[in-house]
Scaffold this motif. Structure first.
Motif, PDB file in Angstrom:
ATOM      1  N   ASN A  63       0.794  -1.236   0.000  1.00  0.00           N
ATOM      2  CA  ASN A  63       0.000   0.000   0.000  1.00  0.00           C
ATOM      3  C   ASN A  63       0.824   1.282   0.000  1.00  0.00           C
ATOM      4  OD1 ASN A  63      -2.738  -1.277   0.291  1.00  0.00           O
ATOM      5  ND2 ASN A  63      -1.672  -2.166   2.026  1.00  0.00           N
ATOM      6  N   TYR A  64       2.124   1.163  -0.104  1.00  0.00           N
ATOM      7  CA  TYR A  64       3.055   2.289  -0.266  1.00  0.00           C
ATOM      8  C   TYR A  64       3.223   3.178   0.966  1.00  0.00           C
ATOM      9  CZ  TYR A  64       2.058   0.646  -4.939  1.00  0.00           C
ATOM     10  OH  TYR A  64       1.852  -0.159  -6.022  1.00  0.00           O
ATOM     11  N   SER A  65       2.535   2.894   2.049  1.00  0.00           N
ATOM     12  CA  SER A  65       2.729   3.639   3.295  1.00  0.00           C
ATOM     13  C   SER A  65       2.217   2.784   4.451  1.00  0.00           C
ATOM     14  CB  SER A  65       1.986   4.974   3.261  1.00  0.00           C
ATOM     15  OG  SER A  65       0.593   4.759   3.215  1.00  0.00           O
ATOM     16  N   TYR A  66       2.648   3.150   5.641  1.00  0.00           N
ATOM     17  CA  TYR A  66       2.143   2.470   6.836  1.00  0.00           C
ATOM     18  C   TYR A  66       0.755   3.003   7.161  1.00  0.00           C
ATOM     19  CZ  TYR A  66       6.946   0.908   7.607  1.00  0.00           C
ATOM     20  OH  TYR A  66       8.171   0.321   7.476  1.00  0.00           O
ATOM     21  N   PRO A  67      -0.055   2.225   7.882  1.00  0.00           N
ATOM     22  CA  PRO A  67      -1.340   2.772   8.331  1.00  0.00           C
ATOM     23  C   PRO A  67      -1.083   3.994   9.214  1.00  0.00           C
ATOM     24  CG  PRO A  67      -1.151   0.433   8.914  1.00  0.00           C
ATOM     25  CD  PRO A  67       0.163   0.862   8.360  1.00  0.00           C
ATOM     26  N   THR A  69      -2.011   6.676  12.341  1.00  0.00           N
ATOM     27  CA  THR A  69      -2.405   6.427  13.730  1.00  0.00           C
ATOM     28  C   THR A  69      -3.910   6.199  13.845  1.00  0.00           C
ATOM     29  OG1 THR A  69      -0.556   7.756  14.531  1.00  0.00           O
ATOM     30  CG2 THR A  69      -2.354   7.364  16.077  1.00  0.00           C
ATOM     31  N   ASP A  70      -4.714   6.994  13.132  1.00  0.00           N
ATOM     32  CA  ASP A  70      -6.175   6.851  13.212  1.00  0.00           C
ATOM     33  C   ASP A  70      -6.656   5.495  12.694  1.00  0.00           C
ATOM     34  OD1 ASP A  70      -6.400   9.338  14.344  1.00  0.00           O
ATOM     35  OD2 ASP A  70      -6.939  10.355  12.473  1.00  0.00           O
ATOM     36  N   GLN A  71      -5.941   4.919  11.742  1.00  0.00           N
ATOM     37  CA  GLN A  71      -6.298   3.591  11.233  1.00  0.00           C
ATOM     38  C   GLN A  71      -5.860   2.514  12.223  1.00  0.00           C
ATOM     39  OE1 GLN A  71      -4.152   3.949   7.556  1.00  0.00           O
ATOM     40  NE2 GLN A  71      -6.022   4.418   6.388  1.00  0.00           N
ATOM     41  N   PRO A  83      -9.705   7.272   5.721  1.00  0.00           N
ATOM     42  CA  PRO A  83      -8.778   7.755   4.689  1.00  0.00           C
ATOM     43  C   PRO A  83      -7.377   7.972   5.255  1.00  0.00           C
ATOM     44  CG  PRO A  83     -10.770   9.110   4.777  1.00  0.00           C
ATOM     45  CD  PRO A  83     -10.812   8.176   5.944  1.00  0.00           C
ATOM     46  N   PRO A  84      -6.353   7.743   4.498  1.00  0.00           N
ATOM     47  CA  PRO A  84      -6.339   7.244   3.125  1.00  0.00           C
ATOM     48  C   PRO A  84      -6.519   5.721   3.114  1.00  0.00           C
ATOM     49  CG  PRO A  84      -4.093   7.619   3.864  1.00  0.00           C
ATOM     50  CD  PRO A  84      -4.994   8.050   4.988  1.00  0.00           C
ATOM     51  N   GLU A  85      -7.469   5.270   2.314  1.00  0.00           N
ATOM     52  CA  GLU A  85      -7.733   3.834   2.227  1.00  0.00           C
ATOM     53  C   GLU A  85      -6.588   3.137   1.504  1.00  0.00           C
ATOM     54  OE1 GLU A  85     -11.641   2.653   0.979  1.00  0.00           O
ATOM     55  OE2 GLU A  85     -12.536   4.439   1.899  1.00  0.00           O
ATOM     56  N   PRO A  86      -6.272   1.915   1.922  1.00  0.00           N
ATOM     57  CA  PRO A  86      -5.176   1.192   1.278  1.00  0.00           C
ATOM     58  C   PRO A  86      -5.488   0.874  -0.188  1.00  0.00           C
ATOM     59  CG  PRO A  86      -6.319  -0.215   2.849  1.00  0.00           C
ATOM     60  CD  PRO A  86      -6.900   1.150   2.985  1.00  0.00           C
ATOM     61  N   ARG A  87      -4.469   0.968  -1.042  1.00  0.00           N
ATOM     62  CA  ARG A  87      -4.654   0.750  -2.487  1.00  0.00           C
ATOM     63  C   ARG A  87      -4.764  -0.728  -2.854  1.00  0.00           C
ATOM     64  NH1 ARG A  87       0.122   4.761  -4.612  1.00  0.00           N
ATOM     65  NH2 ARG A  87      -0.448   6.508  -3.297  1.00  0.00           N
ATOM     66  N   GLN A  88      -3.927  -1.550  -2.238  1.00  0.00           N
ATOM     67  CA  GLN A  88      -3.889  -2.974  -2.601  1.00  0.00           C
ATOM     68  C   GLN A  88      -3.887  -3.833  -1.340  1.00  0.00           C
ATOM     69  OE1 GLN A  88      -0.455  -3.587  -5.064  1.00  0.00           O
ATOM     70  NE2 GLN A  88      -1.033  -1.997  -6.488  1.00  0.00           N
ATOM     71  N   TRP A  89      -4.892  -3.636  -0.499  1.00  0.00           N
ATOM     72  CA  TRP A  89      -4.963  -4.369   0.754  1.00  0.00           C
ATOM     73  C   TRP A  89      -5.062  -5.862   0.467  1.00  0.00           C
ATOM     74  CZ3 TRP A  89      -8.248  -7.320   3.909  1.00  0.00           C
ATOM     75  CH2 TRP A  89      -7.914  -7.329   5.264  1.00  0.00           C
TER      76      TRP A  89
END
Length: 144
Positions: A63-67, A69-71, A83-89
């Motif tokens: 997903n190109y970034s870590y989750p 804190t809010d996620q 948001p931001p929702e993961p692209r390729q979960w």
């Protein structure tokens, strides 16, 4: 004349010597055994942090970034809608479940972190920030 086997036994002095030897051994061994539960808990924290960190790295690869804190770490188990929702979960997630630390507290997660891209840590036995000894915070930035 031979002594009968039934008449043989330990004298009081022999029994006292054995009791003294066992007492000395217990005095040396018991403190070492009593420290091990705390060491085992600290080792479990380190292993949990490494396992969760591995899952976070896999999440970032997909997903190109870590989750953020809010996620939270829940983003490793279920697809987040924050948001931001993961692209390729990855279907099925990155972990089966979230572990709690050995004292029953959830692991803390900050992204971006204070010590790096993310901070993953336990607040120790007391569940409070900072502390010393068994109550000290244990974080991914401390493990190498």
């Amino acid at each position: 004349m031979q002594k009968s086997i039934l008449n043989q036994g330990f004298t009081l002095i022999e029994v006292m010597v054995v009791v003294v030897i066992l007492s000395i051994l217990a005095a040396l061994v018991v403190p070492r055994i009593m420290d091990n539960p705390d060491k085992a808990r600290l080792l479990k924290v380190e292993q949990d942090i490494r396992a969760i960190s591995t899952a976070l790295k896999l999440y970032k690869l997909d997903n190109y970034s870590y989750p953020i804190t809010d996620q939270g770490l829940e983003a490793l188990i279920i697809k987040t809608t924050v948001p931001p929702e993961p692209r390729q979960w990855k279907s099925g997630g990155y972990l089966d479940s979230l572990a709690t630390d050995p004292w029953g507290f959830p692991y803390n997660y900050l992204s971006p972190g204070i010590h790096g891209e993310y901070d993953l840590y336990s607040q120790g036995a007391d569940g409070q920030p900072d502390g010393t000894d068994i109550n000290a915070d244990i974080g991914n930035w401390q493990l190498k």
